[in-house]
Design an enzyme around this catalytic site. Structure first.
Site, PDB file in Angstrom:
ATOM      1  CE  LYS A  28      -2.609   0.848   3.549  1.00 57.39           C
ATOM      2  NZ  LYS A  28      -2.260   1.777   4.026  1.00 57.39           N
ATOM      3  NE  ARG A  33       6.275   6.308   0.799  1.00 62.01           N
ATOM      4  CZ  ARG A  33       5.384   6.281   2.018  1.00 62.01           C
ATOM      5  NH1 ARG A  33       4.404   5.653   1.239  1.00 62.01           N
ATOM      6  NH2 ARG A  33       5.704   7.058   3.117  1.00 62.01           N
ATOM      7  NE  ARG A 129      -5.760   8.401  10.519  1.00 62.68           N
ATOM      8  CZ  ARG A 129      -4.949   7.824   9.867  1.00 62.68           C
ATOM      9  NH1 ARG A 129      -5.560   7.115   8.977  1.00 62.68           N
ATOM     10  NH2 ARG A 129      -4.188   7.218  10.344  1.00 62.68           N
ATOM     11  CD  GLN A 176      -0.335   8.555   7.436  1.00 60.24           C
ATOM     12  OE1 GLN A 176      -0.398   9.147   7.666  1.00 60.24           O
ATOM     13  NE2 GLN A 176      -0.761   7.092   6.746  1.00 60.24           N
ATOM     14  CG  ASP A 327       0.640   0.310   9.482  1.00 58.00           C
ATOM     15  OD1 ASP A 327      -0.306   1.018  10.554  1.00 58.00           O
ATOM     16  OD2 ASP A 327       0.375   0.065   8.136  1.00 58.00           O
ATOM     17  NE  ARG A 358      -5.148   0.326  12.991  1.00 55.38           N
ATOM     18  CZ  ARG A 358      -4.874   0.780  11.748  1.00 55.38           C
ATOM     19  NH1 ARG A 358      -3.053   0.554  11.962  1.00 55.38           N
ATOM     20  NH2 ARG A 358      -5.232   0.515  10.312  1.00 55.38           N
TER      21      ARG A 358
HETATM   22  C1  S3P Z   1       2.555   4.313   6.228  1.00 57.38           C
HETATM   23  C2  S3P Z   1       2.601   5.524   7.465  1.00 57.38           C
HETATM   24  C3  S3P Z   1       2.099   4.583   8.443  1.00 57.38           C
HETATM   25  C4  S3P Z   1       1.385   3.987   8.647  1.00 57.38           C
HETATM   26  C5  S3P Z   1       0.081   3.924   7.222  1.00 57.38           C
HETATM   27  C6  S3P Z   1       1.226   4.071   5.773  1.00 57.38           C
HETATM   28  C7  S3P Z   1       3.503   5.492   5.044  1.00 57.38           C
HETATM   29  O1  S3P Z   1       1.114   5.745   9.359  1.00 57.38           O
HETATM   30  O2  S3P Z   1       1.098   3.532  10.211  1.00 57.38           O
HETATM   31  O3  S3P Z   1      -0.225   2.665   7.594  1.00 57.38           O
HETATM   32  O4  S3P Z   1       2.852   5.181   3.764  1.00 57.38           O
HETATM   33  O5  S3P Z   1       3.819   6.255   4.897  1.00 57.38           O
HETATM   34  P1  S3P Z   1       2.736   7.208   9.883  1.00 57.38           P
HETATM   35  O6  S3P Z   1       2.685   7.677   9.301  1.00 57.38           O
HETATM   36  O7  S3P Z   1       1.411   7.736  10.374  1.00 57.38           O
HETATM   37  O8  S3P Z   1       2.949   6.332  11.180  1.00 57.38           O
END
Ligand code: S3P
Length: 450
Positions: A28, A33, A129, A176, A327, A358
């Site tokens: 994912k 990206r 969020r 993220q 995750d 969670r």
């Molecule tokens: C992700 C970063 C994670 C993860 C999310 C995917 C990403 O989140 O929990 O499912 O693709 O950069 P956070 O950046 O909030 O930790």
């Protein structure tokens, strides 16, 4: 655009051994990206193995709204004709990122240093969020954000027409946020520096390098220092998306707790910033091996072989590993219920701001199914009952969270009684083939409407 549909109640019944091969979908994080960087390159990026889950499809629609030509050629093959760094067009309508925090946060970063305005929204989960974690750093580039109270979506971002580069220390472990700052830095002149205290998934850095950006990472006392030179011309790429270790976690954990199981999960990316769950399971005594270890596209890859493991022991999970398995804590907590003794998970406050809280969602559902859990703001402990002793029998709320729904479905496979969720619909965000894949291994997961 998940979360808008009618709830799909699902029940997982105790089942016999899980056997065979589990070909899980594409990653994912890498799928999002690929589309976003493809849209920021000049020319045609080809993508194979794209995850065609709701989250990623929302990002594909968003990239079209920003002017990129995104084409689905079928069978996971996609192409993106990018508009170049700084070339986004102003969307004519609101961008709906559905359930996806990764989608909305990365796209906000990518458009924050272009002189356009865009309004973002999402489903009931995403609109709860926190977005200040992205709007704070993009303000340093010169972007403005106006959203609902508490920095929530819907939110409008006015991009900076004359962005300045920034130096930003990410206050929480978040790939993220790191990625949003790097994507914003692409269209700022000079060098943008991002510092992260704890290493989080590094797909953005690897992919930016692949697209031809100048980006370096150094380890210092302050953590990882990532330096990006702005305003590159990104060159289109051919990307083969590896299969998602976070999706692999479900058949792997199901096999480990279900008597007689022996499951092979081929071609799983084992980037060290993602593979913490598998190390943890092995520490708990799981029979999990890596076969056919190799390198593909610069990433370590292996076939995972998971077998039923009757003697699992509770452990204290190393908090330094939290980001590399963030995750996977929901499904780990299910495995912990089948282990002897306590599994202690600390340093995981970020779990409270995912698609759901969670810790709360899992602790509540585990308790309803007869498993004791203690929790604090950034820690929780599952008091394992040992193999064969988990009662099950309850219906849990999935809170619009795919990983909560799948975790309880895994629990039902090995509990004494079936386990249900009020809504399995969100599973389609990341693992649209979850039900047929698990059925193919021998699981008995049924929708109430069938
Ligand atoms: C992700 C970063 C994670 C993860 C999310 C995917 C990403 O989140 O929990 O499912 O693709 O950069 P956070 O950046 O909030 O930790």
């Amino acid at each position: 655009m998940s979360g808008h549909g009618t709830p799909i109640p699902m029940t997982s019944h105790p089942c016999g051994p899980l056997t065979g091969q589990a070909h899980v979908p594409g990653d994912k994080s890498i799928s999002h990206r690929s589309l976003i960087l493809g849209a920021m390159a000049v020319g045609e990026t080809r993508i194979s193995g794209l995850l065609e889950g709701e989250d990623v499809l929302d990002t594909a629609r968003a990239m079209r709204a920003f002017g990129a030509e995104v084409t689905d050629h079928g069978g996971g093959e996609w192409s993106v004709h990018g508009v170049g760094v700084g070339g986004f067009a102003e969307p004519r309508n609101v961008i709906d990122c559905g359930n996806s925090g990764t989608g909305v946060r990365l796209i906000m970063g990518a458009m924050a240093t272009t002189g356009i305005t865009a309004t973002f929204t999402g489903d009931a989960s995403l609109n709860k969020r926190p977005m200040a974690r992205v709007t704070d750093p993009i303000a340093l580039f010169g972007a403005q954000a106006v959203g609902r109270s508490g920095g929530r979506l819907p939110m409008t971002i006015v991009g900076a027409a004359d962005p300045v580069p920034v130096r930003y220390e990410v206050p929480m472990p978040s790939a993220q946020v790191k990625s949003a700052v790097l994507l914003a830095g692409l269209n700022a002149p000079g060098q943008t520096v991002v510092i992260e205290k704890e290493a989080t998934r590094d797909h953005t850095e690897r992919m930016l390098r692949g697209f031809g950006a100048r980006i370096t990472t150094e380890n210092s006392d302050a953590g990882r220092v990532i330096t990006l030179t702005g305003q590159p011309e990104l060159k289109p790429q051919t990307i083969a998306v590896p299969r998602d270790p976070s999706s692999a976690a479900f058949p792997v954990c199901a096999a480990i707790i279900t008597p007689g199981s022996d499951v092979l999960v081929p071609n799983i990316g084992l980037n060290p910033t993602r593979a913490g769950l598998f190390t943890t399971l092995r520490e708990m005594g799981a029979d999990l091996t890596y076969e056919n270890e190799r390198e593909e596209g610069g990433e370590p890859v292996a076939d995972l072989r998971a077998r039923f493991s009757p003697d699992l022991k509770g452990i204290e999970v190393d908090p330094a590993r939290a980001a590399s398995m963030i995750d996977e804590y929901p499904v780990l907590s299910v495995v912990a219920a089948f282990a002897q003794g306590d599994t202690v998970m600390k340093g995981v406050g970020e779990l409270r701001v995912k698609e759901s809280d969670r810790i709360d969602a899992m602790a509540t559902g585990l308790r309803l199914n007869g498993v004791a859990v203690d929790e604090g703001e950034d820690w929780w402990i599952v008091h394992g009952l040992g193999h064969g002793n988990v009662p099950g029998g309850a219906t849990c709320e999935s809170h619009l969270d795919h990983r909560i729904a799948m975790s309880f479905m895994v629990m039902g496979m090995a509990a004494q009684n079936p386990v249900s969720v009020d809504d399995g619909g969100p599973i389609a965000t990341s693992f649209p083939i979850f039900e047929p894949l698990m059925a193919g291994l021998g699981a008995n997961v049924a929708r109430a409407d069938r």
